[in-house]
Every structure is written in C-alpha cells, then in structure tokens.
Design an enzyme around this catalytic site. Structure first.
Site, mmCIF file in Angstrom:
data_model
loop_
_atom_site.group_PDB
_atom_site.id
_atom_site.type_symbol
_atom_site.label_atom_id
_atom_site.label_comp_id
_atom_site.label_asym_id
_atom_site.label_seq_id
_atom_site.Cartn_x
_atom_site.Cartn_y
_atom_site.Cartn_z
ATOM 1 N N ASP A 160 -9.214 -0.889 -0.885
ATOM 2 C CA ASP A 160 -7.678 -0.724 0.277
ATOM 3 C C ASP A 160 -7.792 0.837 0.330
ATOM 4 O O ASP A 160 -8.416 1.448 0.593
ATOM 5 C CB ASP A 160 -6.422 -0.264 -0.678
ATOM 6 N N HIS A 220 -9.755 -9.421 0.827
ATOM 7 C CA HIS A 220 -10.161 -10.416 1.315
ATOM 8 C C HIS A 220 -9.201 -11.891 0.661
ATOM 9 O O HIS A 220 -9.975 -13.373 1.040
ATOM 10 C CB HIS A 220 -11.321 -10.625 1.555
ATOM 11 N N GLU A 254 -13.253 5.241 -9.348
ATOM 12 C CA GLU A 254 -12.386 5.636 -9.814
ATOM 13 C C GLU A 254 -11.638 6.372 -11.147
ATOM 14 O O GLU A 254 -11.476 6.441 -11.567
ATOM 15 C CB GLU A 254 -11.376 4.500 -8.792
ATOM 16 N N ASP A 291 -11.845 2.279 -4.776
ATOM 17 C CA ASP A 291 -11.405 0.676 -4.101
ATOM 18 C C ASP A 291 -11.123 0.146 -3.378
ATOM 19 O O ASP A 291 -11.222 1.165 -1.793
ATOM 20 C CB ASP A 291 -9.990 0.689 -5.081
ATOM 21 N N GLU A 294 -5.894 3.722 -0.083
ATOM 22 C CA GLU A 294 -6.177 4.743 -1.236
ATOM 23 C C GLU A 294 -7.242 5.104 -1.284
ATOM 24 O O GLU A 294 -7.537 5.857 -1.096
ATOM 25 C CB GLU A 294 -5.272 4.580 -1.833
#
Length: 868
Positions: free
Chosen positions: A84, A334, A9, A82, A86
């Site tokens: 998550d 996590h 990203e 990433d 998104e």
C-alpha cells in the site's frame, strides 16, 4: 559471495520469507516506519513547497545502523515493504536513509506470503513508485498541518487539564458519533398496537401445530380494542395461498472494512484487535494482504476454491462469481482478503483460529450456489369484519452457501419488529377453516437508530468515502484515547406495555414489563467530544464537512495516480485554512459548553451544567458573586446535554453521612474513580452500577466488613503484616508500602508463608537495583530500565543525554553525576520544569497570609450577622 539483503516491515514476515528464498537472501526487518516528521515547528517547511523535515527517532537509530552495516556488506539491497501507500513510503525512506537510488533499487510487492507469489515477485521487480510515496506524504503533511494548527486553537479557547487535539478524519468521526447521540436524545418514542393471532393446523403427520399470523397495526389502544371486539364469534378461513420460490446470494469476500464489521458482529472483536490478528495471519503466510478495499479474487484462488467446494460438497454447491467494487478508487490492493491455501480449513494458533476460520468460510461461501427457499404467504379471512391476517413461512429447498456461512446484520439494518428467520407453516389449503387459539394486540414502541459500534462506524466512514483501509483502526483508537468518545455498555430500563388478549371470545387487558434500551460495547460521545465538535463545526465548517473530507481522500487518490501534484493540493487547502485559524484565535469566544438547568430552590441561585478544567460538572451560583459557587462532578453516564435540575441537585447531596459504626462516621461520596463508602480513613468502592444515594447503613457496614476481611494480614515478614488484593494490574500483595504483583505461577487464593517470603525477597532485590542515584526531595532519580538508565522526574520518564563521544551513559558513568547536570537534561525536555515548581512555592507562600486574612474577614462577617 555477498548475499542479497531483502528488507521487510515485520520480523515475523522476515522469518517466513527467508525460509522461502533460501541461502541467496538475508531477510531483515525495519520494524515499520524508520523516519517521521520532526516535532519542532510542525516538521514542515511551509514556505518551501511544504517540504517535510524527517528525522530518525531515537528508538529506530539502532535498527537503521544495523541495516546500513548489512547494506554495505550485501551484494544488492531489495525492498519488500507492504504494497500500500504506507509501505511504498517506507521503501522510499529506506532508500533515503541507506543511500540507495530509488530509481534503481529493486522493489518487490506481493499480495500473499507463499512460495509462488514470492518467487514471482523476485522475478518481476520494479522500482519505488513516487506517486504512491507522494500520496502518503500528502496525507501525512495535511494531517500534521490540521493537527498542529487546530489543536492550539482548542488549547486557547478551552480550559482543560488534558491537552486537546483535533484531526482531519478523527474530528469528523467524532461528529458522526455526536450527531447520532443527539438524534437518539431528540427521538420521540411512539407506540402502536400490533395484531398477532395464533392458529393451529395439522402437519403432514396429522399432529396439530401452532403458527402465527399478523394483522393491522393501530396507533391507539381504542382502535386495537375495537378490532378485537369485532373478531368475537368470527370464523377464520384460508382465502389465498401464494408459494413463491426465492433465492439468497452470498456476500462478497472480505475487504478490510467488511472483515472488521463481521469480526465485531460474530466474534465481538474491536477494530484494532481484528487488525492485529489479521496482521499476524498475513505475516505467517495464512492469508492475503489485510489492508484492501478490493473484492476481487485471482484466477489461481478461484480454481483453488472451486476444487475445495466440489471436493467437499459436490458440483451442485459451486457457482463461480466475480464481484465488483462499489468504490472506484479500490485499485492499490488487487485482491480481497482470503486464505492463501483453501485446503487449510484452520490454523494451529488458538489466538488466530477464530478469525482465520471466519475468513475461510466467507471466501468459500462467496463462490457457492444460491440458497433456494420456498416462501409461503397465506391470507386468512375474518368472517365478522372482512379483514385479513397474513401468515408467512419459509422452507429451505437447497441450502447452497448457507451450508458454510451466513452474514450477520448490524442493529441498524434490522427492520423494526423483524423477528429474524421466518417460521415454517403447516400445509394449508384454500377454504380451510382454522381454529383460533388466541389473538393479541401487543403494544410496541418505535426505536431510534442505534448507537454506533466500532465496526458500524467504520461502515459509515466507508460509505461517506472518508478514510481508507489503513486509516479506520487508528482513527477509532485515537478518538477513544483522546476521550472524545467512549466505548461502554448501557443498562436497560424497565418499561411497561399493554397487551389485549382475545381468547374464547373473552377480551382481557393487562400490563407487562420489558427491559429496553440495553446496549453492549457501543460508542458514546463524551461531553468533551460534544463541546469540541460544536466549536469546530462553528468555526471550521469545511474541515468538519463529510463531503469535503471525502473529496480530500479522492485528491490523495489523484496524487497516487500521478494526476495531481501533492504540494499544489496542500496549497489549495492550506491558505484559506490558515486564515480561518487566525480569525478564530482572534475573534472566537472561549468554549464553555454551558447549559442552564434552573435555580436552586434553597438559595435561588442559578444551576448550570458545564465543562470544567477536570471535565463535566454542575455549578450552583456564579463566580461574579461574593459567595463562592459550589461544584459537583457529573456521574460517569450523565451528560451536560441530558441532565435535569433534580438530577443535578442530587449530586450536591454528597458526601452523605449514613451514621456511625465502631465509633467512626460512615459516609458515601463520589470521587474520581467512582462512588465509594468512607469509613474513618478507609475508602471502599461501591459495586458497579450502585448509586451512592441508594446505599443504606446496613449495606455500607457489609461492604466495610468485607473490606476488613480482605485486608486482614495473610502472613508476616520481618514482623510486619502482609496483605493481599486485586488491582488494575492484577493480584498483588502489600508489605511495608511495597506493592508486589503475584504472577500466575503462584496460587493467589492459597499463598503460603514460603510464597510470600519469596515474592517479597525478589521485589526487595529488584528495588535495590532499581535506583542508580536518587534525590528524593526533588522527586528526581536515575533508574535502571529495560533499555538502559533513564531519568524519572515526578511521574515523567525522560531520556538521558549521550556522552560527548555519542555513546550512551552506563550505570557506572552515572554513579557520581551531579544534580545540576541532570536538571539541565530535564529542562531541555520539559522547558520551565523548575520555574513552574518555584512559581508554585512562591504562590503557596503568598497565598498563606491571604488565606488568613480571608478567614478573618469571613469570621467578622459571621459575627456581624449574629449580632443583627
């Protein structure tokens, strides 16, 4: 042999990972999201299972083109966005745009940017998790629906100059701030008298030291006075001593929200600032992923922490701890936020150092032993009235985790009257007589819950289950940007309180003053925020309900777990919501936000505080009457909800003439940018916090003289004066109507003629190259910008169309462009731009004869009144 292309990203992360992976991989950044929903028609096909319509924005076209080119040349494309939802959605968008198969393309995730973590991720790739993608799509689609459906309702029902907006989470966040403000305004302050006695006793070295003991509280001064009188001539004896060993345990390692809270308390950072710095720390490989609601630590991390604690402090300071999440949905990320290497106690970058050290200390402390204390509670008997006083003290026996770190508290977590750490008592024994130095009954006042800080608002949202780690910072940024909430300081006010003192059997009473109510960087709802909250609660109660908003978040979690279809979830929400929107547009009254304050004593007309087109104001008179009403803007820290009649009438005293100076009138007034002194054609801002009604002619003259001295020419250029000043963008010099910023390389306080010449010449050269073509009368120009030529239309900066072959226009192409062609481009981006201008001209022409007629009528009326 073609390289593997790995897409991440951010460019900072790309550089770090490329060093780790070596020559087999080329690592490139997609710079965040590469696609977004279309703006037109919501960007969602409501009738086709809420299918989103995505586009690649203009600013991302080059990035996408470069990635496509690299993907064709590469042996294999890997996605490492990433971990998550998104990030998962960005990976899917990359598959869609680059023509990759999501079921075959290798997707890797890691929680830290370290060599072992990256290598392990490459060895264990997976594919795009469509459940996570759908959960992100569901959030994006639902929030777009709410925003696009609710915002136009506000536009129709409220006359405001700025475009209003509403949102699923932002509106609930504003409601929290609004309700807290109303609780504070409605709070009834109550006073009570607290008994405090000061005794002396010898310490272990035989030196007399003072310590405090507390007694009962009394609601009335008479009760406190009677108690103190009853203590005259008393003996004070230690009746009982209790020594209790106590322990304190460390806090869990940081999650996103606890990091935001503690960085606010300890470092004074805003939520967005904390996340910016944490992002940089992560991308540079210093910490683990910073968007997480997990407090778990990996076995590797636990071993690393154990080694560092034992090595630095010894075995006694170590205690292994496993923390459990209160939030059951904490499963995507996590691990908690922690340093990647515990041996790195700090970082070189001064901007990042303070936040990194906070994370390091919290992580270390989380695996350290309890602090061991000894708490002493002494009961002191009073011989004359059989009452007791209590003295409490603590002794640290073993500091444990406190050697490294102690968590701070929010204002609202501090118990009323709590003084923080308890003092140390001298050694006392049962039956010991204690000499009294003095005993006081001090008047103390109850306090409402404090206003939210950014961090305590995040804490509340998390407690209610509203939002997730990635949403807290953007939610708060949005409500501040929209003007529904403002972050500001509140000055304290002087308050009197009574103190009764008994010393040497003599009782005295005096009144003292204290500063109370001062607050720093707190969130205040604006009148706009209060009015919009009330409207949304009245007509969209479910959207504004905390439980409903939290349930929606849980449903996103269900979609992420593959237990719910995202389009069905949206469908259950949308159909009743759409009916509410249609009903509200049809039946709801316009939002007025009015509050009647009383009548003007001079004219007898009603005085009303209400929302106007340009914000909160006070109005005297009615629009229905023949005579026009008078209007005054509220001061910055005044509110429709709390302003009283006297304060409202004071606003109409401005502008107020103070007298004359150097043959010109001096007056004070309040304007859009705050209160000011008007001297001739000059406007001089008053110092912060100064009320214009309190300004004397002498103070005004002093400000005028100061301004004149500041505005005096510091040099001349081509025969014209050069002045200097400081504005919103920093220090500047002004010459021939040109404002020229002064960079830090120059000594602003001692600018030489050579400095002035150099600054002006640079600015003149820059301005000469600024305009490609200009139509001053139309307020239209084509200018050179950082990313190429653009159109400036009034204050708007607009894009140029592309040429027929799809290429961008160059400055040379635009040298002979016709005005009509540029107007078409403007019209495409600002529909009705020139129709509005034409309508304004027509309106002003037609208004002129009407104004003359109205003036004649008014004059005739005045003449008739005089004759009577």
């Amino acid at each position: 042999m073609p390289k593997n292309l790995l897409i991440v990203e951010s460019p900072a992360k790309a550089k770090t990972i490329e060093k780790i992976l070596g020559s087999d991989f080329e690592v490139k950044s997609c710079y965040g999201h590469i696609r977004d929903l279309e703006k037109d028609d919501m960007g969602i096909d409501i009738k086709n299972q809420y299918r989103p319509r995505y586009i690649v924005p203009e600013e991302k076209r080059k990035v996408v083109a470069d990635l496509k080119s690299l993907a064709k040349k590469s042996g294999e494309v890997w996605l490492a966005t990433d971990e998550d939802r998104e990030g998962e959605a960005i990976s899917w968008h990359l598959c869609e745009v680059l023509g990759l198969d999501p079921e075959r393309t290798k997707r890797i995730v890691f929680h830290e940017i370290t060599k072992p973590a990256i290598k392990r991720a490459v060895e264990q790739p997976r594919t795009v998790n469509m459940n996570l993608v759908n959960a992100q799509q569901a959030r994006r689609v639902l929030d777009r629906i709410v925003g696009f459906e609710l915002s136009p309702v506000l536009w129709r029902k409220m006359s405001m100059k700025n475009n209003l907006s509403a949102g699923r989470v932002q509106s609930v966040a504003v409601r929290l701030v609004a309700e807290r403000e109303r609780e504070i305004n409605a709070f009834n302050v109550q006073s009570a008298f607290r008994i405090e006695a000061i005794f002396t006793a010898p310490d272990t070295a035989g030196r007399n030291i003072s310590f405090k003991a507390e007694g009962a509280r009394f609601d009335e001064v008479q009760g406190a006075e009677a108690f103190l009188n009853s203590c005259k001539g008393a003996d004070y004896t230690v009746k009982d001593i209790q020594v209790k060993p106590t322990r304190r345990s460390p806090a869990a390692p940081f999650t996103t929200s606890t990091l935001q809270q503690e960085a606010s308390r300890k470092l004074g950072y805003s939520v967005s600032r904390t996340m910016q710095l944490a992002q940089k720390l992560y991308e540079n490989g210093h910490i683990t992923y910073m968007r997480t609601d997990s407090v778990n630590l990996s076995e590797t991390a636990m071993d690393d922490i154990q080694k560092n604690i034992k090595g630095s402090f010894g075995d006694r300071y170590y205690k292994a701890r496993k923390y459990k999440n209160k939030n059951e949905s904490a499963q995507e990320a996590h691990e908690a936020i922690r340093p990647t290497y515990m041996s790195h106690t700090s970082v070189d970058d001064p901007e990042l150092r303070r936040l990194y050290e906070l994370i390091w200390k919290r992580t270390m402390a989380s695996q350290m032993a309890d602090a061991e204390l000894e708490k002493t509670i002494a009961k002191i008997g009073i011989s004359t009235n059989k009452n007791e006083l209590t003295a409490t003290g603590e002794v640290m026996k073993f500091e444990g985790f406190i050697k490294v770190y102690r968590e701070d508290k929010d204002d609202e977590d501090i118990v009323d009257g709590e003084e923080g750490a308890e003092g140390v008592l001298p050694p006392l024994r049962t039956g010991q007589n204690l000499p009294l130095t003095e005993m006081k009954a001090i008047e103390r006042f109850s306090r409402p819950l404090p206003r939210y800080t950014e961090a305590s608002l995040v804490k509340k949202l998390e407690e209610l289950g509203i939002g997730r780690p990635s949403t807290y910072a953007p939610t708060i940024s949005t409500i501040l940007k929209r003007g529904y909430v403002e972050k500001r300081d509140k000055e304290g006010v002087q308050r009197k309180y009574r103190v009764l003192t008994l010393a040497k059997d003599n009782l005295t009473q005096k009144t003292e003053t204290e500063n109370t109510g001062a607050e720093k960087s707190k969130l205040f709802p604006t009148d706009l925020g209060l009015v919009v909250t009330d409207f949304l609660k009245q007509y969209f109660d479910e959207i504004m309900d905390y439980g409903f908003t939290a349930r929606i978040e849980n449903e996103f979690d269900e979609v992420a777990g593959g237990r719910m279809r995202w389009d069905r979830m949206i469908d259950e929400f949308y159909n009743p919501f759409k009916k509410d929107v249609e009903k509200t547009i049809e039946t709801a009254e316009r939002i007025k936000g009015e509050r009647v304050l009383g009548n003007d004593p001079q004219s007898g007309k009603p005085v009303v505080a209400r929302m106007g087109r340009y914000g909160p104001m006070v109005q005297i008179g009615s629009t229905d009457s023949e005579e026009k009403p008078r209007f005054a803007r509220l001061k910055q820290q005044q509110s429709i909800e709390t302003i009283n009649l006297d304060e409202a009438l004071d606003l109409f005293k401005l502008p107020l003439s103070l007298g004359h100076y150097e043959g010109q009138e001096v007056a004070v007034n309040a304007g859009r940018f705050g209160p000011y002194v008007k001297f001739g054609e000059q406007f001089i801002s008053l110092p912060k916090g100064k009320d214009p009604l309190d300004v004397t002619i002498e103070e005004a003259i002093a400000l005028i003289a100061e301004k004149q001295q500041a505005d005096a020419p510091i040099a001349h250029y081509e025969g014209q004066p050069v002045t200097k000043g400081k504005g919103r963008f920093g220090p500047f010099i002004k010459w021939n109507d040109l404002f020229i910023n002064v960079p830090r390389a120059y000594n602003f306080d001692n600018l030489s003629q050579r400095d002035v010449d150099e600054l002006i010449e640079k600015k003149v050269d820059k301005e000469a190259n600024r305009y490609i073509k200009q139509w001053a009368a139309e307020k239209i120009s084509i200018e050179n910008g950082r990313w190429g030529p653009f159109i400036r239309f009034g204050k708007k900066m607009l894009k140029l169309d592309r040429k027929a072959n799809g290429e961008k226009y160059t400055a040379e192409d635009l040298a002979d462009v016709e005005l009509d062609a540029i107007k078409k481009m403007i019209e495409a981006q600002v529909p009705g731009a020139f129709a509005k201008a034409a309508a304004k001209k027509t309106a002003s022409k037609s208004a002129a004869p009407k104004a003359k007629t109205a003036a004649k009528k008014t004059a005739a009326k005045k003449a008739a009144t005089k004759k009577k």
